[in-house]
Motif scaffolding. Structure first.
Motif, PDB file in Angstrom:
ATOM      1  N   THR A  84       0.850  -1.191   0.000  1.00  0.00           N
ATOM      2  CA  THR A  84       0.000   0.000   0.000  1.00  0.00           C
ATOM      3  C   THR A  84       0.884   1.239   0.000  1.00  0.00           C
ATOM      4  N   PHE A  85       0.370   2.306  -0.599  1.00  0.00           N
ATOM      5  CA  PHE A  85       1.019   3.616  -0.550  1.00  0.00           C
ATOM      6  C   PHE A  85       0.069   4.599   0.121  1.00  0.00           C
ATOM      7  N   GLU A  86       0.641   5.457   0.937  1.00  0.00           N
ATOM      8  CA  GLU A  86      -0.127   6.542   1.547  1.00  0.00           C
ATOM      9  C   GLU A  86       0.621   7.849   1.326  1.00  0.00           C
ATOM     10  N   ARG A  87      -0.106   8.873   0.921  1.00  0.00           N
ATOM     11  CA  ARG A  87       0.476  10.200   0.708  1.00  0.00           C
ATOM     12  C   ARG A  87      -0.003  11.134   1.808  1.00  0.00           C
ATOM     13  N   ASP A  88       0.909  11.926   2.300  1.00  0.00           N
ATOM     14  CA  ASP A  88       0.548  12.929   3.304  1.00  0.00           C
ATOM     15  C   ASP A  88       1.346  14.187   3.014  1.00  0.00           C
ATOM     16  N   ARG A  89       1.062  15.232   3.744  1.00  0.00           N
ATOM     17  CA  ARG A  89       1.761  16.503   3.560  1.00  0.00           C
ATOM     18  C   ARG A  89       2.224  17.001   4.919  1.00  0.00           C
ATOM     19  N   ILE A  90       3.460  17.450   4.985  1.00  0.00           N
ATOM     20  CA  ILE A  90       4.011  17.955   6.240  1.00  0.00           C
ATOM     21  C   ILE A  90       4.740  19.265   5.979  1.00  0.00           C
ATOM     22  N   SER A  91       4.766  20.103   6.982  1.00  0.00           N
ATOM     23  CA  SER A  91       5.449  21.387   6.879  1.00  0.00           C
ATOM     24  C   SER A  91       6.951  21.182   7.091  1.00  0.00           C
ATOM     25  N   PRO A  92       7.772  22.154   6.707  1.00  0.00           N
ATOM     26  CA  PRO A  92       9.215  22.043   6.979  1.00  0.00           C
ATOM     27  C   PRO A  92       9.510  21.808   8.452  1.00  0.00           C
ATOM     28  N   LYS A  93       8.734  22.429   9.341  1.00  0.00           N
ATOM     29  CA  LYS A  93       8.960  22.234  10.771  1.00  0.00           C
ATOM     30  C   LYS A  93       8.685  20.786  11.178  1.00  0.00           C
ATOM     31  N   GLN A  94       7.589  20.213  10.664  1.00  0.00           N
ATOM     32  CA  GLN A  94       7.265  18.824  10.985  1.00  0.00           C
ATOM     33  C   GLN A  94       8.336  17.873  10.447  1.00  0.00           C
ATOM     34  N   LEU A  95       8.868  18.200   9.254  1.00  0.00           N
ATOM     35  CA  LEU A  95       9.927  17.369   8.696  1.00  0.00           C
ATOM     36  C   LEU A  95      11.184  17.455   9.546  1.00  0.00           C
ATOM     37  N   GLU A  96      11.522  18.655   9.984  1.00  0.00           N
ATOM     38  CA  GLU A  96      12.699  18.825  10.830  1.00  0.00           C
ATOM     39  C   GLU A  96      12.519  18.122  12.176  1.00  0.00           C
ATOM     40  N   ASP A  97      11.289  18.050  12.668  1.00  0.00           N
ATOM     41  CA  ASP A  97      11.022  17.381  13.941  1.00  0.00           C
ATOM     42  C   ASP A  97      11.305  15.880  13.866  1.00  0.00           C
ATOM     43  N   LEU A  98      11.365  15.322  12.649  1.00  0.00           N
ATOM     44  CA  LEU A  98      11.665  13.891  12.509  1.00  0.00           C
ATOM     45  C   LEU A  98      13.123  13.590  12.851  1.00  0.00           C
ATOM     46  N   ILE A  99      13.969  14.616  12.801  1.00  0.00           N
ATOM     47  CA  ILE A  99      15.368  14.427  13.173  1.00  0.00           C
ATOM     48  C   ILE A  99      15.435  14.076  14.655  1.00  0.00           C
ATOM     49  N   GLY A 100      16.092  12.989  14.951  1.00  0.00           N
ATOM     50  CA  GLY A 100      16.159  12.523  16.328  1.00  0.00           C
ATOM     51  C   GLY A 100      15.171  11.417  16.630  1.00  0.00           C
ATOM     52  N   THR A 101      14.173  11.225  15.748  1.00  0.00           N
ATOM     53  CA  THR A 101      13.240  10.115  15.918  1.00  0.00           C
ATOM     54  C   THR A 101      13.928   8.835  15.463  1.00  0.00           C
ATOM     55  N   PRO A 102      13.909   7.774  16.268  1.00  0.00           N
ATOM     56  CA  PRO A 102      14.629   6.538  15.908  1.00  0.00           C
ATOM     57  C   PRO A 102      14.252   6.026  14.519  1.00  0.00           C
ATOM     58  N   GLY A 103      15.281   5.673  13.743  1.00  0.00           N
ATOM     59  CA  GLY A 103      15.076   5.069  12.435  1.00  0.00           C
ATOM     60  C   GLY A 103      15.180   6.024  11.261  1.00  0.00           C
ATOM     61  N   TYR A 104      15.062   7.330  11.489  1.00  0.00           N
ATOM     62  CA  TYR A 104      15.103   8.273  10.378  1.00  0.00           C
ATOM     63  C   TYR A 104      16.533   8.640  10.016  1.00  0.00           C
ATOM     64  N   ASN A 105      16.776   8.769   8.726  1.00  0.00           N
ATOM     65  CA  ASN A 105      18.085   9.130   8.195  1.00  0.00           C
ATOM     66  C   ASN A 105      18.219  10.655   8.238  1.00  0.00           C
ATOM     67  N   GLU A 106      19.021  11.153   9.186  1.00  0.00           N
ATOM     68  CA  GLU A 106      19.123  12.599   9.383  1.00  0.00           C
ATOM     69  C   GLU A 106      19.670  13.305   8.144  1.00  0.00           C
ATOM     70  N   LYS A 107      20.655  12.683   7.484  1.00  0.00           N
ATOM     71  CA  LYS A 107      21.231  13.316   6.293  1.00  0.00           C
ATOM     72  C   LYS A 107      20.177  13.470   5.196  1.00  0.00           C
ATOM     73  N   ALA A 108      19.372  12.424   4.999  1.00  0.00           N
ATOM     74  CA  ALA A 108      18.337  12.487   3.964  1.00  0.00           C
ATOM     75  C   ALA A 108      17.296  13.549   4.299  1.00  0.00           C
ATOM     76  N   VAL A 109      16.951  13.675   5.579  1.00  0.00           N
ATOM     77  CA  VAL A 109      15.981  14.697   5.990  1.00  0.00           C
ATOM     78  C   VAL A 109      16.536  16.087   5.721  1.00  0.00           C
ATOM     79  N   TRP A 110      17.824  16.311   6.065  1.00  0.00           N
ATOM     80  CA  TRP A 110      18.431  17.622   5.805  1.00  0.00           C
ATOM     81  C   TRP A 110      18.510  17.900   4.306  1.00  0.00           C
ATOM     82  N   ASP A 111      18.782  16.871   3.489  1.00  0.00           N
ATOM     83  CA  ASP A 111      18.811  17.052   2.036  1.00  0.00           C
ATOM     84  C   ASP A 111      17.454  17.542   1.526  1.00  0.00           C
TER      85      ASP A 111
END
Length: 207
Positions: A86-113
């Motif tokens: 299944t695929f799910e699409r959502d929309r997040i603000s830059p702040k919400q995307l930045e908040d993912l940094i530090g959440t276990p499992g997320y690639n910080e470099k990819a988020v910053w890119d």
């Protein structure tokens, strides 16, 4: 569990799903899935000074998913869990995307890119953009969640910790993408590999 449901406003989310069912004949609820919650409180130290303490916790959450943004395998029939993914699409603000940094499992470099690139639009326009301006949110990122079977060697290439697993085999996994970057790749926490979605038909339609 009741506290967790209250914190994610579970009853309110289900009311949105019922509204979708009444309007268009189907509703989608997702959960539980892990989310990072931040809380703040003032605490008094031993020397009598008040200090702001910020606490981050990973807690389960359930939400309503817009049926326009949910894409099950067309071959699944009447049960989405019979499909290959299944695929799910959502929309997040830059702040919400930045908040993912530090959440276990997320690639910080990819988020910053992604943050440095800015929001990228999908090639095929959403038909709702022609009907209403409510969906023309240019400053938001599109984030995609894929649930399905993925080969171990592909998961490892995406940064998933799959040590000790046979590279040629496939396992239920979760892939998160933003701007064509994989910002998270992980194994599905459910042993049976089921997708964390329930699709509610207002009235059964064969097939």
């Amino acid at each position: 569990i009741d506290d967790w449901l209250t914190e994610c406003q579970y009853n309110g989310e289900l009311r949105k799903v019922i509204d979708d069912c009444a309007r268009i004949g189907s509703g989608v609820v997702k959960g539980p899935f892990p989310t990072k919650r931040v809380s703040q409180e003032w605490r008094r130290t031993d020397d009598g000074v008040f200090q702001m303490i910020i606490t981050e916790e990973i807690k389960p959450c359930s939400v309503r998913v817009d049926p326009w943004d949910f894409f099950p395998d067309p071959a699944c029939g009447e049960n989405i869990h019979n499909g290959s993914g299944t695929f799910e699409r959502d929309r997040i603000s830059p702040k919400q995307l930045e908040d993912l940094i530090g959440t276990p499992g997320y690639n910080e470099k990819a988020v910053w890119d992604c943050l440095n690139e800015g929001p990228m639009r999908m090639q095929e326009p959403d038909q709702r953009n022609m009907l209403s301006t409510a969906f023309q949110q240019k400053e938001q990122f599109e984030i995609w969640y894929f649930y399905g079977s993925v080969r171990v060697e592909e998961l490892m290439a995406a940064g998933c910790d799959c040590e000790g697993m046979e590279p040629e085999k496939s396992f239920p996994a979760i892939i998160t993408l933003v701007n064509n970057h994989i910002i998270k790749a992980s194994l599905n926490p459910l042993d049976n590999g089921e997708f964390p979605y329930d699709v509610i038909p207002w009235k059964r339609r064969p097939g």
